[in-house]
Write an enzyme that holds these catalytic residues in place. Structure first.
Site, mmCIF file in Angstrom:
data_model
loop_
_atom_site.group_PDB
_atom_site.id
_atom_site.type_symbol
_atom_site.label_atom_id
_atom_site.label_comp_id
_atom_site.label_asym_id
_atom_site.label_seq_id
_atom_site.Cartn_x
_atom_site.Cartn_y
_atom_site.Cartn_z
ATOM 1 N N ARG A 197 0.578 -0.776 -0.016
ATOM 2 C CA ARG A 197 -0.314 0.418 -0.069
ATOM 3 C C ARG A 197 0.480 1.204 -0.083
ATOM 4 O O ARG A 197 0.214 2.027 0.405
ATOM 5 C CB ARG A 197 -1.014 0.032 1.183
ATOM 6 C CG ARG A 197 -1.753 -1.191 1.624
ATOM 7 C CD ARG A 197 -2.948 -0.520 0.073
ATOM 8 N NE ARG A 197 -3.451 -1.755 0.249
ATOM 9 C CZ ARG A 197 -3.248 -3.080 -0.669
ATOM 10 N NH1 ARG A 197 -2.341 -3.851 -0.928
ATOM 11 N NH2 ARG A 197 -4.020 -4.295 -0.568
ATOM 12 N N SER A 234 -10.698 0.373 3.652
ATOM 13 C CA SER A 234 -9.758 0.028 5.054
ATOM 14 C C SER A 234 -9.141 0.653 5.567
ATOM 15 O O SER A 234 -8.406 1.807 5.016
ATOM 16 C CB SER A 234 -8.964 -1.265 4.646
ATOM 17 O OG SER A 234 -9.652 -2.469 4.189
ATOM 18 N N GLU A 261 -3.529 3.457 6.647
ATOM 19 C CA GLU A 261 -3.644 2.868 5.562
ATOM 20 C C GLU A 261 -4.453 4.080 4.953
ATOM 21 O O GLU A 261 -4.037 4.332 3.188
ATOM 22 C CB GLU A 261 -4.691 1.252 4.710
ATOM 23 C CG GLU A 261 -4.857 2.104 3.680
ATOM 24 C CD GLU A 261 -5.326 -0.167 3.312
ATOM 25 O OE1 GLU A 261 -4.686 -0.328 4.075
ATOM 26 O OE2 GLU A 261 -5.813 0.290 1.947
HETATM 27 C C1 FAD Z 1 -16.344 1.314 0.088
HETATM 28 C C2 FAD Z 1 -14.547 1.052 -0.110
HETATM 29 C C3 FAD Z 1 -13.514 -0.128 -0.848
HETATM 30 C C4 FAD Z 1 -11.938 -0.224 -0.904
HETATM 31 N N1 FAD Z 1 -11.955 -1.070 -0.868
HETATM 32 C C5 FAD Z 1 -9.506 -1.084 -0.940
HETATM 33 C C6 FAD Z 1 -8.543 -2.229 -1.924
HETATM 34 O O1 FAD Z 1 -9.708 -3.402 -1.377
HETATM 35 N N2 FAD Z 1 -8.023 -2.838 -1.633
HETATM 36 C C7 FAD Z 1 -7.531 -0.932 -1.953
HETATM 37 O O2 FAD Z 1 -6.019 -0.735 -1.628
HETATM 38 N N3 FAD Z 1 -8.421 -0.396 -1.523
HETATM 39 C C8 FAD Z 1 -9.394 0.076 -1.488
HETATM 40 N N4 FAD Z 1 -10.235 1.336 -0.567
HETATM 41 C C9 FAD Z 1 -9.641 2.593 -0.639
HETATM 42 C C10 FAD Z 1 -9.689 3.311 -2.442
HETATM 43 O O3 FAD Z 1 -10.337 3.458 -3.429
HETATM 44 C C11 FAD Z 1 -7.835 3.212 -3.155
HETATM 45 O O4 FAD Z 1 -6.973 2.847 -2.058
HETATM 46 C C12 FAD Z 1 -8.133 3.832 -4.783
HETATM 47 O O5 FAD Z 1 -7.202 3.336 -6.005
HETATM 48 C C13 FAD Z 1 -7.109 5.388 -4.348
HETATM 49 O O6 FAD Z 1 -7.646 6.364 -5.236
HETATM 50 P P1 FAD Z 1 -8.245 7.262 -5.779
HETATM 51 O O7 FAD Z 1 -8.576 7.936 -6.781
HETATM 52 O O8 FAD Z 1 -9.662 7.062 -4.731
HETATM 53 O O9 FAD Z 1 -7.437 8.155 -4.839
HETATM 54 P P2 FAD Z 1 -7.689 9.361 -3.527
HETATM 55 O O10 FAD Z 1 -8.542 9.462 -2.865
HETATM 56 O O11 FAD Z 1 -8.036 10.546 -4.256
HETATM 57 O O12 FAD Z 1 -6.049 10.044 -3.324
HETATM 58 C C14 FAD Z 1 -5.453 8.974 -2.387
HETATM 59 C C15 FAD Z 1 -3.721 9.521 -2.364
HETATM 60 O O13 FAD Z 1 -2.992 9.409 -3.511
HETATM 61 C C16 FAD Z 1 -2.490 10.310 -3.863
HETATM 62 N N5 FAD Z 1 -3.116 10.706 -5.798
HETATM 63 C C17 FAD Z 1 -4.221 10.280 -6.286
HETATM 64 N N6 FAD Z 1 -3.732 10.633 -7.629
HETATM 65 C C18 FAD Z 1 -2.664 11.474 -7.677
HETATM 66 C C19 FAD Z 1 -2.031 11.246 -9.269
HETATM 67 N N7 FAD Z 1 -2.300 11.428 -9.904
HETATM 68 N N8 FAD Z 1 -0.990 11.639 -8.670
HETATM 69 C C20 FAD Z 1 -0.289 11.479 -7.282
HETATM 70 N N9 FAD Z 1 -0.335 11.097 -6.296
HETATM 71 C C21 FAD Z 1 -2.266 11.148 -6.595
HETATM 72 C C22 FAD Z 1 -3.870 11.770 -2.982
HETATM 73 O O14 FAD Z 1 -3.476 12.563 -3.313
HETATM 74 C C23 FAD Z 1 -3.823 10.958 -2.062
HETATM 75 O O15 FAD Z 1 -2.254 10.657 -0.952
HETATM 76 C C24 FAD Z 1 -11.298 1.340 -0.739
HETATM 77 C C25 FAD Z 1 -11.932 2.134 -0.963
HETATM 78 C C26 FAD Z 1 -13.648 2.239 -0.618
HETATM 79 C C27 FAD Z 1 -14.271 3.351 0.124
#
Ligand code: FAD
Length: 310
Positions: free
Chosen positions: A160, A210, A302
């Site tokens: 992660r 998580s 996380e």
């Molecule tokens: C119901 C639910 C289930 C989930 N299940 C999982 C799972 O099974 N496994 C898992 O790993 N995660 C899970 N997640 C967490 C999350 O969805 C993932 O980690 C997802 O990949 C985050 O992507 P995001 O675009 O929403 O990131 P964001 O929440 O928008 O950003 C997360 C971080 O990444 C950075 N970031 C975003 N885009 C960029 C970019 N282009 N360049 C540099 N940095 C960037 C942001 O600044 C921040 O620090 C879950 C979340 C929810 C709500």
């Protein structure tokens, strides 16, 4: 590109929590994303990059700088090679890969984020993770003011984590992935099984997934299993699940304000109705304290917490 002011960030996080951003820009392509990053640089502030906002807890006071919503969602598929814009939703990638009979992203079905966020956090589930498929990442180096091409090794993927997770100077523009030709039926079966698992095991209320990282057995102090033999049976693939520890401390359903340790999945903190970031942060501290008191282990978050000014 429109520069908006005082935009409530709770509209842009799956937690539905977060105060206003002083400046807010939505970047729909690579050029706009670079323009937005340069706008933040001119203002002298680190940008807050938001993809799907599904792994983020943002302060109730919001963000005093420039928040950038990444929406460059282009995708090109040639054979087993996929080039995806950072703002492409994982769900779109899963769907498009299936349509081309490409296997490798089934684990991501049901994760509500973007490619950029998934690469930054090396998202993973069901024994798969982003690092398995990423070949190269195109990133923008804000300080140097130039686009750089990075190999998988240079991304320094870990559990992660990646070089991008805590480095506000590097912003992911796109990722080149290598998938594998597979059978459409098998791919669909895996996707449906994973979606079904999530429907059954994950809470329905707003959350950021998580909350805490699981703990690798290798990181446990010597003699841990002799002292706490009841934890041994919960170990899967060398990982002691945070959910097990939280559950065994009787914290399922624990509430502070409107934030609750989910009674469906104890590693999720959910927003029952109008929880503040403060509620969630207090609950996180409470859970960490209880785990440390009982097991002597320090849980690590996380989710990415942006609490610079609350
Ligand atoms: C119901 C639910 C289930 C989930 N299940 C999982 C799972 O099974 N496994 C898992 O790993 N995660 C899970 N997640 C967490 C999350 O969805 C993932 O980690 C997802 O990949 C985050 O992507 P995001 O675009 O929403 O990131 P964001 O929440 O928008 O950003 C997360 C971080 O990444 C950075 N970031 C975003 N885009 C960029 C970019 N282009 N360049 C540099 N940095 C960037 C942001 O600044 C921040 O620090 C879950 C979340 C929810 C709500």
């Amino acid at each position: 590109m429109e520069v908006q002011r005082n935009v409530p960030l709770k509209k842009h996080t799956t937690f539905q929590i977060g105060g206003p951003a002083n400046y807010f820009l939505a970047a729909r392509n690579k050029e706009e994303l670079i323009e937005a990053l340069n706008f933040a640089k001119e203002k002298g502030v680190a940008p807050l990059i938001i993809g799907g906002g599904s792994n983020l807890l943002i302060s109730d006071k919001g963000y005093g700088g420039v928040a950038i919503k990444v929406q460059n969602a282009e995708i090109e598929i040639e054979g087993e090679n996929v080039l995806a814009g950072a703002g492409l939703l994982l769900s779109s990638l899963v769907k498009r890969s299936f349509e081309k009979n490409l296997s490798g992203m089934e684990w991501a079905a049901g994760i509500p984020g973007t490619i950029g966020g998934a690469v930054a956090g090396n998202a993973g589930a069901f024994n798969g993770e982003m690092a398995d498929s990423v070949e190269r990442v195109e990133a923008y180096d804000i300080k140097a003011g130039k686009i750089i091409d990075m190999t998988r090794e240079e991304c320094r993927f870990g559990y992660r984590s990646s070089i991008f997770k805590n480095n506000s100077n590097l912003v992911i523009l796109s990722a080149a992935l290598k998938l594998e030709e597979g059978s459409g039926d098998n791919i669909l079966q895996k996707i449906e099984a994973n979606l079904q698992y999530r429907r059954e095991k994950h809470p329905k209320e707003p959350s950021a997934g998580s909350c805490f990282k699981n703990i690798s057995v290798e990181e446990l102090p010597e003699g841990f299993f002799d002292k706490f033999p009841e934890t041994k049976e919960s170990v899967r693939n060398g990982i002691l699940p945070a959910a097990f520890l939280i559950h065994s401390c009787g914290l399922k359903g624990e509430k502070i304000g409107s934030a609750q340790v989910s009674s469906v999945h104890p590693n999720f903190i959910v927003n029952l109705n109008g929880a503040s970031a403060g509620d969630v942060l207090e609950l996180i501290s409470f859970v960490k304290k209880k785990i440390e008191e009982k097991y002597g282990l320090k849980l690590q978050e996380e989710i990415k917490i942006l609490d610079n000014n609350s």
